[in-house]
Design an enzyme around this catalytic site. Structure first.
Site, short mmCIF file in Angstrom:
data_model
loop_
_atom_site.label_atom_id
_atom_site.label_comp_id
_atom_site.label_asym_id
_atom_site.label_seq_id
_atom_site.Cartn_x
_atom_site.Cartn_y
_atom_site.Cartn_z
N HIS A 1 22.19 3.88 31.60
CA HIS A 1 22.95 5.12 31.40
C HIS A 1 24.15 4.84 30.50
CE1 HIS A 1 24.72 9.02 32.31
NE2 HIS A 1 25.88 8.40 32.52
N ARG B 1 -5.28 13.91 3.66
CA ARG B 1 -5.67 12.78 2.82
C ARG B 1 -7.11 12.39 3.13
NH1 ARG B 1 -1.55 10.23 0.29
NH2 ARG B 1 -2.62 8.23 0.32
N GLY C 1 0.81 -1.23 0.00
CA GLY C 1 0.00 0.00 0.00
C GLY C 1 0.83 1.27 0.00
N VAL C 2 0.21 2.34 0.47
CA VAL C 2 0.88 3.65 0.52
C VAL C 2 2.09 3.57 1.44
CG1 VAL C 2 0.62 6.03 1.35
CG2 VAL C 2 -1.19 4.98 -0.02
C1 LIG Z 1 4.30 10.56 2.57
C2 LIG Z 1 3.64 9.77 3.65
C3 LIG Z 1 4.36 9.42 4.79
C4 LIG Z 1 3.77 8.68 5.79
N1 LIG Z 1 4.51 8.36 6.89
C5 LIG Z 1 3.95 7.63 7.89
C6 LIG Z 1 4.72 7.25 9.03
O1 LIG Z 1 5.90 7.58 9.15
N2 LIG Z 1 4.11 6.53 9.99
C7 LIG Z 1 2.79 6.16 9.90
O2 LIG Z 1 2.29 5.51 10.81
N3 LIG Z 1 2.05 6.51 8.83
C8 LIG Z 1 2.59 7.22 7.83
N4 LIG Z 1 1.84 7.55 6.72
C9 LIG Z 1 0.43 7.12 6.69
C10 LIG Z 1 0.32 5.65 6.28
O3 LIG Z 1 0.97 5.47 5.04
C11 LIG Z 1 -1.14 5.25 6.19
O4 LIG Z 1 -1.78 5.53 7.40
C12 LIG Z 1 -1.25 3.75 5.91
O5 LIG Z 1 -0.64 3.41 4.69
C13 LIG Z 1 -2.72 3.33 5.86
O6 LIG Z 1 -2.78 1.97 5.65
P1 LIG Z 1 -4.05 1.30 4.98
O7 LIG Z 1 -3.79 -0.18 5.02
O8 LIG Z 1 -5.28 1.81 5.57
O9 LIG Z 1 -4.07 1.81 3.46
P2 LIG Z 1 -2.98 2.00 2.33
O10 LIG Z 1 -1.62 1.81 2.79
O11 LIG Z 1 -3.34 3.28 1.67
O12 LIG Z 1 -3.31 0.81 1.32
C14 LIG Z 1 -4.52 0.76 0.63
C15 LIG Z 1 -4.38 -0.19 -0.54
O13 LIG Z 1 -5.67 -0.40 -1.09
C16 LIG Z 1 -5.57 -0.51 -2.51
N5 LIG Z 1 -6.89 -0.22 -3.08
C17 LIG Z 1 -7.60 0.93 -2.96
N6 LIG Z 1 -8.80 0.80 -3.58
C18 LIG Z 1 -8.83 -0.45 -4.11
C19 LIG Z 1 -9.79 -1.18 -4.87
N7 LIG Z 1 -10.98 -0.68 -5.20
N8 LIG Z 1 -9.46 -2.43 -5.24
C20 LIG Z 1 -8.27 -2.98 -4.93
N9 LIG Z 1 -7.35 -2.33 -4.22
C21 LIG Z 1 -7.61 -1.09 -3.80
C22 LIG Z 1 -4.48 0.49 -2.87
O14 LIG Z 1 -3.87 0.15 -4.10
C23 LIG Z 1 -3.52 0.37 -1.68
O15 LIG Z 1 -2.47 -0.54 -1.96
C24 LIG Z 1 2.41 8.27 5.68
C25 LIG Z 1 1.69 8.60 4.53
C26 LIG Z 1 2.28 9.33 3.53
C27 LIG Z 1 1.48 9.67 2.30
#
Ligand SMILES: Cc1cc2nc3c(=O)[nH]c(=O)nc-3n(C[C@H](O)[C@H](O)[C@H](O)COP(=O)(O)OP(=O)(O)OC[C@H]3O[C@@H](n4cnc5c(N)ncnc54)[C@H](O)[C@@H]3O)c2cc1C
Length: 480
Positions: free
Chosen positions: A441, A269, A39-40
């Site tokens: 320490h 976001r 994912g992201v």
């Molecule tokens: C630049 C940046 C830095 C970050 N740094 C941090 C950090 O240091 N620490 C932290 O805790 N969080 C951080 N985050 C936030 C973190 O990335 C997100 O909170 C986390 O990824 C959320 O996880 P998730 O599983 O909900 O979704 P995501 O990681 O967004 O994954 C969702 C997945 O669903 C898939 N998807 C979406 N719709 C469909 C569909 N209809 N069919 C099939 N697949 C689909 C997408 O392709 C994606 O792979 C950061 C975010 C960004 C943008």
């Protein structure tokens, strides 16, 4: 027809963690993702940003090591830095793929949409369509960058965080709309590499939501580093000229123009709950795309769960993973619920910031009588010997019980230090528990212990005399 006990949509830190735990619990599972495994978080968020932040920090440390007798003039090949970062991502996502396969989880690449309460249609990325029937489903589709009119993300003039983390050339002048976590992390990263950075934030503090004192501290550090910050300010429009871009902003003292080469849009976001066909099967989705859930992470259809960013704030990878584990256990019939007391957050600015529990403002809002302990890193031997003395540890504790309500750290390794405070809050620890625990320490973790002592007005390494009506006095009276 492909039939599974559980289908997980989205293979981010919410979805892939849920899929693995479900497989460990003996369920047949398919995970569908239209993008990349991880994912992201693994591909465009947490991991790539932290890899680049590490590289920039190393570069800056090397460039400024003369004081300790190390004389180097580093130069950076940023394309190679990006290549290395990509290798890190590839290794991690490859490991996830391997784990899923080994656990027997079917990985389906494509876009998922609900066709019925127990049926999902998948539009393949390259061709064809297929369907999967399921007993339960977990929606873990994450979130996307919020856009604003007049600032269309075109990858050239206006970029989102994903694009800013993929540059192979370091920009000369970067304007950032949004002084939240993502904007500040990326801004400080490029500032270390020589970029002129300007931040425009609509609220009256950087990192809205973070303890005000900690956020102000970061503001001062930004100023020292030459990062321009405009608070209570709004981006109006931008124009392209011969010498780059001109960003017009509205500040409390009138309109202003910022010259820059590129604009990073990072105002937040929004959850990806729309367009999944959930409305057709009777699952509530808010107009903003969030899928409301109960404490068992069930949507309005109890066999369909939502986790991670799509299920609402905080948008953190570890929150998504925790929810993934809880949803999996519930689907497997275990009596679980999401009852996290302390959700830590780490911000990889320089210095790092990490927080857990209540801020002073939140304690005030809830009408809780509280007191505060603070310990500056400047008084820590470990901080001094690593040349990272900026910042402090701050504890918010309840007056009547001395229970730790919150901990806020700005300083070296804050992201690691917050784990101890998180455990303290989860276990119902008091400031005495923290103060009486022996810490090794010389370490930064001693600063948490001394902060506990400071809250009781008896810290050793800062001048700390009990004041009238102080918690220390109450403690003395208690034991009299
Ligand atoms: C630049 C940046 C830095 C970050 N740094 C941090 C950090 O240091 N620490 C932290 O805790 N969080 C951080 N985050 C936030 C973190 O990335 C997100 O909170 C986390 O990824 C959320 O996880 P998730 O599983 O909900 O979704 P995501 O990681 O967004 O994954 C969702 C997945 O669903 C898939 N998807 C979406 N719709 C469909 C569909 N209809 N069919 C099939 N697949 C689909 C997408 O392709 C994606 O792979 C950061 C975010 C960004 C943008």
């Amino acid at each position: 027809m492909n039939k599974k006990d559980v289908v997980v949509i989205g293979a981010g830190p919410g979805g892939y963690v849920a899929a693995i735990r479900l497989a460990q619990l003996g369920k047949s599972v398919a995970v569908i993702d239209k993008g990349s495994l991880g994912g992201v978080c693994l591909n465009w968020g947490c991991i790539p940003s932290k890899a680049l932040i590490h590289a920039a920090k190393l570069y800056e440390e090397m460039a400024n090591a003369e004081e300790i007798g190390i004389k180097v003039k580093p130069s950076i090949d940023f394309a190679q830095t990006q290549k290395w970062k990509q290798e890190v991502v590839k290794k991690l996502t490859g490991n996830i793929g391997q784990l899923l396969k080994t656990y027997g989880v079917e990985i389906i690449k494509g876009e998922a949409m609900f066709e019925g309460p127990h049926k999902i249609k998948i539009k393949g990325v390259n061709s064809g369509q297929e369907s999967v029937e399921f007993g339960s489903a977990i929606v873990a589709t994450g979130s996307k960058t919020i856009q604003i009119p007049g600032f269309d993300i075109d990858g050239e003039n206006v970029v989102d965080s994903k694009q800013a983390l993929e540059w192979t050339k370091i920009p000369k002048r970067l304007a950032i709309i949004g002084g939240g976590v993502i904007g500040m992390e990326i801004g400080m990263l490029y500032q270390k590499l020589g970029t002129e950075v300007t931040v425009v934030e609509m609220m009256d503090q950087l990192l809205p939501g973070v303890d005000a004192e900690i956020a102000q501290s970061l503001g001062r550090i930004c100023k020292k580093r030459g990062i321009q910050v405009h608070l209570s300010s709004k981006a109006l429009e931008y124009k392209k000229g011969k010498n780059g871009l001109s960003l017009e902003i509205e500040t409390p003292s009138g309109k202003n123009k910022i010259d820059c080469d590129v604009i990073l849009l990072s105002i937040g976001r929004s959850p990806n709950g729309a367009g999944l066909g959930l409305d057709k099967i009777g699952v509530n989705v808010t107009p903003k795309g969030q899928i409301p859930v109960n404490s068992k992470l069930q949507t309005s259809l109890p066999h369909i769960f939502a986790i991670g960013d799509v299920a609402g704030p905080p948008q953190l990878a570890h929150k998504a993973s925790k929810e993934g584990l809880v949803a999996a256990e519930i689907i497997a019939g275990h009596n679980e619920e999401y009852d996290v007391r302390a959700m830590p957050g780490a911000i990889f600015t320089d210095p790092e910031i990490a927080t857990v529990g209540l801020s002073e403002a939140e304690a005030q809002k809830q009408g809780i009588a509280y007191f505060v302990g603070k310990f500056p890193f400047a008084a820590s031997g470990r901080a001094l010997s690593t040349r990272h003395t900026e910042g402090m540890v701050k504890i918010v504790a309840e007056k009547k019980s001395n229970l730790i309500l919150g901990c806020h750290i700005i300083g070296p390794d804050a992201s690691d230090l917050i784990g101890e405070a998180t455990l303290a809050i989860e276990m119902g620890a008091t400031v005495e528990d923290l103060a009486l625990t022996v810490h090794p320490h010389p370490t930064l973790s001693e600063s948490l212990m001394e902060c506990g002592e400071a809250a009781l007005e008896r810290a050793i390494h800062i001048l700390n005399r009990p004041a009238r009506e102080s918690p220390r006095k109450r403690e003395v009276e208690k034991h009299a």
